[in-house]
Design a protein around this motif. Structure first.
Motif, mmCIF file in Angstrom:
data_model
loop_
_atom_site.group_PDB
_atom_site.id
_atom_site.type_symbol
_atom_site.label_atom_id
_atom_site.label_comp_id
_atom_site.label_asym_id
_atom_site.label_seq_id
_atom_site.Cartn_x
_atom_site.Cartn_y
_atom_site.Cartn_z
ATOM 1 N N GLY A 248 22.168 9.600 -17.364
ATOM 2 C CA GLY A 248 21.621 10.415 -18.069
ATOM 3 C C GLY A 248 21.436 11.395 -17.045
ATOM 4 N N LEU A 249 21.036 11.296 -15.547
ATOM 5 C CA LEU A 249 20.548 12.378 -14.325
ATOM 6 C C LEU A 249 21.192 13.563 -14.120
ATOM 7 C CD1 LEU A 249 18.990 9.207 -12.612
ATOM 8 C CD2 LEU A 249 17.806 10.829 -14.292
ATOM 9 N N GLY A 250 19.849 14.733 -13.849
ATOM 10 C CA GLY A 250 20.946 16.105 -13.880
ATOM 11 C C GLY A 250 20.372 15.775 -12.217
ATOM 12 N N PRO A 251 20.154 17.382 -11.801
ATOM 13 C CA PRO A 251 19.772 17.644 -10.527
ATOM 14 C C PRO A 251 18.673 17.277 -10.142
ATOM 15 C CG PRO A 251 20.888 19.504 -11.150
ATOM 16 C CD PRO A 251 20.616 18.489 -12.515
ATOM 17 N N PRO A 252 18.131 16.351 -9.530
ATOM 18 C CA PRO A 252 17.074 16.269 -8.726
ATOM 19 C C PRO A 252 16.398 16.888 -8.610
ATOM 20 C CG PRO A 252 17.669 16.293 -7.283
ATOM 21 C CD PRO A 252 19.042 16.616 -7.968
ATOM 22 N N ALA A 253 14.219 17.411 -9.892
ATOM 23 C CA ALA A 253 13.038 17.356 -10.115
ATOM 24 C C ALA A 253 12.270 17.746 -8.865
ATOM 25 C CB ALA A 253 13.082 17.896 -11.778
ATOM 26 N N VAL A 254 11.938 16.632 -8.299
ATOM 27 C CA VAL A 254 10.875 16.146 -7.569
ATOM 28 C C VAL A 254 12.021 15.841 -5.983
ATOM 29 C CG1 VAL A 254 9.318 14.858 -6.342
ATOM 30 C CG2 VAL A 254 9.726 15.955 -9.686
ATOM 31 N N ARG A 255 11.096 16.403 -5.325
ATOM 32 C CA ARG A 255 12.171 16.027 -3.975
ATOM 33 C C ARG A 255 9.993 15.614 -3.404
ATOM 34 N NH1 ARG A 255 15.758 19.167 0.017
ATOM 35 N NH2 ARG A 255 16.325 17.698 1.539
ATOM 36 N N VAL A 256 10.675 14.707 -2.889
ATOM 37 C CA VAL A 256 9.269 13.687 -1.772
ATOM 38 C C VAL A 256 9.720 13.288 -0.285
ATOM 39 C CG1 VAL A 256 7.560 11.882 -1.566
ATOM 40 C CG2 VAL A 256 8.308 13.118 -4.124
ATOM 41 N N ARG A 257 9.559 13.862 0.388
ATOM 42 C CA ARG A 257 9.374 13.096 1.743
ATOM 43 C C ARG A 257 8.905 12.362 2.310
ATOM 44 N NH1 ARG A 257 13.241 17.323 5.029
ATOM 45 N NH2 ARG A 257 13.853 18.890 3.520
ATOM 46 N N GLY A 258 9.437 11.266 3.503
ATOM 47 C CA GLY A 258 8.330 10.662 4.152
ATOM 48 C C GLY A 258 8.735 9.339 4.326
ATOM 49 N N ASP B 274 1.022 -1.312 0.040
ATOM 50 C CA ASP B 274 -0.207 0.258 0.116
ATOM 51 C C ASP B 274 0.771 1.412 -0.152
ATOM 52 O OD1 ASP B 274 -2.424 -1.585 0.521
ATOM 53 O OD2 ASP B 274 -2.966 -1.262 2.460
ATOM 54 N N ALA B 275 1.937 1.210 0.539
ATOM 55 C CA ALA B 275 3.265 2.417 0.717
ATOM 56 C C ALA B 275 3.290 2.616 -0.435
ATOM 57 C CB ALA B 275 3.699 2.522 1.764
ATOM 58 N N ALA B 276 4.143 1.359 -1.207
ATOM 59 C CA ALA B 276 4.660 1.693 -2.549
ATOM 60 C C ALA B 276 3.221 2.166 -3.071
ATOM 61 C CB ALA B 276 5.467 0.338 -2.686
ATOM 62 N N ARG B 277 2.557 2.062 -3.613
ATOM 63 C CA ARG B 277 1.204 2.190 -4.790
ATOM 64 C C ARG B 277 0.786 3.822 -4.695
ATOM 65 N NH1 ARG B 277 -0.464 -1.691 -8.078
ATOM 66 N NH2 ARG B 277 -0.759 -3.692 -7.589
ATOM 67 N N ARG B 278 0.921 3.835 -2.833
ATOM 68 C CA ARG B 278 0.513 5.629 -2.854
ATOM 69 C C ARG B 278 2.355 6.450 -3.214
ATOM 70 N NH1 ARG B 278 -0.632 3.376 2.434
ATOM 71 N NH2 ARG B 278 1.089 4.221 3.279
ATOM 72 N N ALA B 279 2.928 5.804 -2.825
ATOM 73 C CA ALA B 279 4.510 6.449 -3.914
ATOM 74 C C ALA B 279 4.306 6.645 -4.917
ATOM 75 C CB ALA B 279 5.877 5.692 -3.384
ATOM 76 N N THR C 123 17.568 8.138 0.509
ATOM 77 C CA THR C 123 16.359 8.299 1.885
ATOM 78 C C THR C 123 17.473 8.422 2.234
ATOM 79 O OG1 THR C 123 15.972 6.321 1.553
ATOM 80 C CG2 THR C 123 14.799 7.809 0.431
ATOM 81 N N TYR C 124 17.165 8.145 3.906
ATOM 82 C CA TYR C 124 18.081 6.906 4.714
ATOM 83 C C TYR C 124 17.634 5.674 4.231
ATOM 84 C CZ TYR C 124 18.591 11.841 6.945
ATOM 85 O OH TYR C 124 19.107 12.635 7.154
ATOM 86 N N ASN C 125 18.861 5.111 5.421
ATOM 87 C CA ASN C 125 18.129 3.619 5.353
ATOM 88 C C ASN C 125 16.939 3.058 6.385
ATOM 89 O OD1 ASN C 125 21.017 2.964 3.832
ATOM 90 N ND2 ASN C 125 21.611 2.547 5.266
ATOM 91 N N ALA C 126 16.231 3.589 5.359
ATOM 92 C CA ALA C 126 14.718 3.702 6.046
ATOM 93 C C ALA C 126 13.958 2.623 5.446
ATOM 94 C CB ALA C 126 14.648 4.476 6.513
ATOM 95 N N PRO C 127 12.602 2.705 5.928
ATOM 96 C CA PRO C 127 11.654 2.481 4.620
ATOM 97 C C PRO C 127 11.172 3.005 3.902
ATOM 98 C CG PRO C 127 11.347 1.856 7.227
ATOM 99 C CD PRO C 127 12.563 2.475 7.020
ATOM 100 N N ALA C 128 11.122 4.040 3.716
ATOM 101 C CA ALA C 128 11.425 5.446 3.141
ATOM 102 C C ALA C 128 11.552 5.298 1.347
ATOM 103 C CB ALA C 128 11.602 6.570 3.738
ATOM 104 N N PHE C 129 12.884 4.093 1.405
ATOM 105 C CA PHE C 129 13.977 4.283 -0.085
ATOM 106 C C PHE C 129 12.792 2.790 -0.463
ATOM 107 C CE2 PHE C 129 16.521 0.773 -1.930
ATOM 108 C CZ PHE C 129 16.680 1.624 -2.672
#
Length: 108
Positions: free
Chosen positions: A98-108, A34-39, A58-64
């Motif tokens: 092929g990535l530059g600076p992050p465009a989206v920052r999601v906290r959680g 459910d958390a992954a689907r919300r993400a 992320t930190y080494n935490a479930p958010a990853f």
């Protein structure tokens, strides 16, 4: 096999079984899915599209797990980035993807 199917295939048989333990918190397989689907929904709303390669720091935490599986559910390929890296090291790690600076920052 798509990696997001790992969670989907585990839910019918292990839905209420413990899947993730972090400090005092325990998540069942169903809760992790459910958390992954919300993400995935948050990432899609932020503009993530199938085929994109979002950097996940992320930190080494479930958010990853939520972010990585959320990206897979959204059809993207997460690029894990160690949160302990310095700016120049992050840039060096992201360049081959092929990535530059992050465009989206999601906290959680």
């Amino acid at each position: 096999m798509h990696l997001s199917t790992l969670l989907d295939s585990a839910v019918p048989s292990a839905g209420d079984c413990e899947a993730v333990v972090y400090r005092e918190r325990h998540w069942a397989c169903r809760e992790s899915t459910d958390a992954a689907r919300r993400a995935a929904s948050v990432l899609r709303e932020a503009g993530l599209r199938p085929g994109d390669r979002p950097a996940v720091m992320t930190y080494n935490a479930p958010a990853f797990l939520s972010a990585a599986f959320g990206a897979w559910y959204a059809g993207a390929t997460p690029v894990p980035v160690n949160h302990k890296l310095q700016t120049a090291e992050v840039a060096r790690q992201l360049r081959p993807a092929g990535l530059g600076p992050p465009a989206v920052r999601v906290r959680g």
